[in-house]
Scaffold this active site. Structure first.
Site, PDB file in Angstrom:
ATOM      1  N   HIS A  41       0.824  -1.207   0.000  1.00 35.30           N
ATOM      2  CA  HIS A  41       0.000   0.000   0.000  1.00 35.30           C
ATOM      3  C   HIS A  41       0.866   1.269   0.000  1.00 35.30           C
ATOM      4  O   HIS A  41       2.031   1.254   0.410  1.00 35.30           O
ATOM      5  CB  HIS A  41      -0.938   0.018   1.210  1.00 35.30           C
ATOM      6  CG  HIS A  41      -0.231   0.091   2.536  1.00 35.30           C
ATOM      7  ND1 HIS A  41       0.295   1.259   3.041  1.00 35.30           N
ATOM      8  CD2 HIS A  41       0.035  -0.868   3.462  1.00 35.30           C
ATOM      9  CE1 HIS A  41       0.857   1.030   4.211  1.00 35.30           C
ATOM     10  NE2 HIS A  41       0.717  -0.252   4.497  1.00 35.30           N
TER      11      HIS A  41
ATOM     12  N   GLU B  55      -1.956  -7.079   7.696  1.00 33.55           N
ATOM     13  CA  GLU B  55      -0.594  -6.855   8.168  1.00 33.55           C
ATOM     14  C   GLU B  55      -0.320  -7.681   9.426  1.00 33.55           C
ATOM     15  O   GLU B  55      -1.237  -8.204  10.077  1.00 33.55           O
ATOM     16  CB  GLU B  55      -0.372  -5.358   8.422  1.00 33.55           C
ATOM     17  CG  GLU B  55       1.036  -4.951   8.855  1.00 33.55           C
ATOM     18  CD  GLU B  55       2.137  -5.367   7.891  1.00 33.55           C
ATOM     19  OE1 GLU B  55       2.249  -6.578   7.607  1.00 33.55           O
ATOM     20  OE2 GLU B  55       2.915  -4.489   7.452  1.00 33.55           O
TER      21      GLU B  55
END
Length: 535
Positions: A103, A177
């Protein structure tokens, strides 16, 4: 690997096309992260852990919204937090290519706040610009499917990069994550103050680090192996998959794909909005054969500090020589001595321009003409940036692998063939590469203290073998890494300069080649064996 010319296509110019509505992207964003609000900071003891707050809050407001890990969250029911050996890759029946994207910069990246698997951060304006740069880079690439993490910062990046493509879109919770429990939400300097030795373990020995009785990195490695079961187990004929996730989980995906344990955490970097490409080719019965086509191709040059602003003590820049007429025809060159072609000259100049803002102390090169020409241009271009031209040193052991009677024949003819007694044994290539790696590290050490940069110009098999030695791998690792003509691979030494301390910043970076850059998705995915030897 296809030849330099066959794999070169013009990059598209930016198109002002509409971005699809976020509603088109399925969302698994947790509504409750299992957090509990703590009393104001001034009423707590200094040892109390902080965690997270809304991404819309300023840094000052975050200090007044303190949270703690409650012991579970909405991901807990998945049952994927296990300290177990990663699963082997599943068998694939056809070639597959997976393109990983991290990202763009998030609000918590900008603040220096530990995000973990929380879902409070969103993309900053810079992060959206990074994602859009990656979109432009991939604009002409064909993807059959998009898979992304359920967290907002990844979903927003996926939406931008995917653009107006059609095709299935899937959210995969195992791509979230790393779970960092009570560390989540901490400003990094607060982590040092509040957790002391435990925070030092996270920074220096992450594979052994534990928090709240959990080993985050080892759990992540297992979770990444679970993700591969779903990504590669897809039987719907999707060959090119775009996958958008996060720093740590992307590291774990790369490592588990090529067989590296959790101790390799932070050895294969993933910058914001960077692209990493993995090829998977079927074998008869077992897991697929894996090749790391490129690693961490960033939206900008690969020589920038990380988001924490840390510098680099020393750096090795591997440059693949420019193309020749033979390599453009996809012929095995071996030790045939051929000068660069017109395309090769263009690639050489672009590589030299990429490096010119770094002060290079030494250029080490193979004795072959195509490498010598590349090294000389890199050295001369340094003066255009106001630096003294670095010395060019020929290292005979950097020469390419000899191919014997196969030299001059088409690379595809060599697939699966025994190259015979005339070809240099791979064990000898591996030993030469070890000698070269030690020589390169010594060259950096001899330059003294302060920022140092050494360029190594050579051939794909030697770069792959030296990467293997850098990472402490075995001879079989030579098949893992690829280098295209004019491509750049960077190994950094954040602290001490020793043969085993290198951190891989990028592998086969080609964005600087512009319209001659190698496409991310190939039309012929079966032709990926090395042009200078199908090792």
């Amino acid at each position: 690997m296809l030849s330099c010319s066959q794999r070169s296509v013009a990059l598209c110019r930016s198109k002002d096309r509409p971005v699809p509505r976020a509603a088109q992207f399925p969302s698994l964003r947790p509504q409750s992260m299992g957090l509990e609000r703590l009393p104001p900071a001034k009423s707590r003891s200094p040892a109390s852990p902080t965690a997270m707050a809304s991404s819309t809050a300023t840094a000052e407001e975050v200090t007044e919204q303190n949270f703690t890990w409650k012991g579970s969250d909405s991901f807990s029911e998945l049952g994927d937090r296990k300290d177990q050996t990663p699963l082997p890759l599943p068998h694939v029946s056809e070639s597959k290519r997976v393109v990983l994207v991290r990202h763009g910069q998030s609000t918590w990246n900008a603040e220096g706040r530990i995000q973990g698997s929380t879902d409070f951060a969103e993309l900053t304006q810079k992060g959206r610009a990074q994602a859009d740069t990656t979109r432009i880079t991939l604009v002409d690439d064909k993807f059959d499917m998009l898979i992304h993490s359920p967290l907002a910062r990844a979903a927003q990046t996926a939406e931008i990069v995917w653009g107006d493509r059609s095709g299935p879109i899937h959210v995969l919770p195992s791509l979230r994550e790393i779970d960092l429990y009570s560390f989540q939400g901490l400003l990094k300097h607060h982590g040092k103050e509040q957790y002391g030795e435990q925070f030092r373990m996270w920074q220096k020995q992450a594979a052994e680090f534990e928090i709240d009785g959990r080993p985050p990195v080892r759990e992540l490695w297992f979770r990444a192996s679970l993700a591969w079961q779903q990504i590669l187990g897809d039987q719907s004929g999707n060959r090119n998959t775009l996958l958008v996730a996060h720093n740590a989980v992307n590291q774990a995906l790369v490592a588990t794909a090529i067989g590296l344990p959790p101790t390799y955490f932070r050895r294969l970097l993933q910058n914001n909005a960077a692209t990493t490409v993995l090829d998977f080719q079927p074998t008869k019965d077992g897991p697929p054969r894996v090749n790391l086509d490129r690693l961490n191709q960033t939206p900008g040059p690969p020589f920038i500090p990380d988001e924490a602003g840390k510098g680099v003590n020393a750096r090795i820049i591997f440059v693949q020589h420019g193309a020749t007429l033979s390599s453009e025809d996809n012929l095995l060159m071996g030790t045939r001595d051929e000068a660069p072609s017109t395309l090769g000259d263009l690639q050489i100049n672009k590589a030299a321009e990429l490096i010119m803002d770094l002060q290079v102390q030494t250029v080490l090169t193979s004795p072959l003409k195509r490498a010598q020409a590349t090294a000389q241009v890199i050295s001369r271009v340094q003066s255009l940036a106001g630096f003294t031209e670095p010395k060019v040193v020929t290292l005979d052991e950097l020469t390419n692998r000899g191919m014997g009677e196969w030299e001059g024949r088409h690379a595809l003819e060599a697939r699966g063939q025994d190259l015979g007694e005339g070809a240099e044994p791979l064990s000898q290539v591996w030993q030469r590469a070890q000698n070269c790696w030690q020589h390169v590290v010594q060259a950096i050490q001899e330059e003294g203290k302060g920022p140092r940069n050494v360029v190594v110009v050579g051939h794909s098999i030697m770069t792959a073998a030296m990467l293997g030695h850098c990472l402490g791998l075995g001879q079989e690792s030579m098949s893992l890494f690829k280098a295209d003509c004019g491509g750049v691979t960077v190994v950094e030494f954040p602290r001490e300069v020793t043969p085993e301390a290198g951190v891989v910043q990028c592998i086969n970076y080609t964005a600087h080649l512009g319209r001659w850059s190698v496409p991310i998705t190939n039309d012929d995915m079966d032709s990926v064996c090395g042009i200078e030897g199908c090792f």
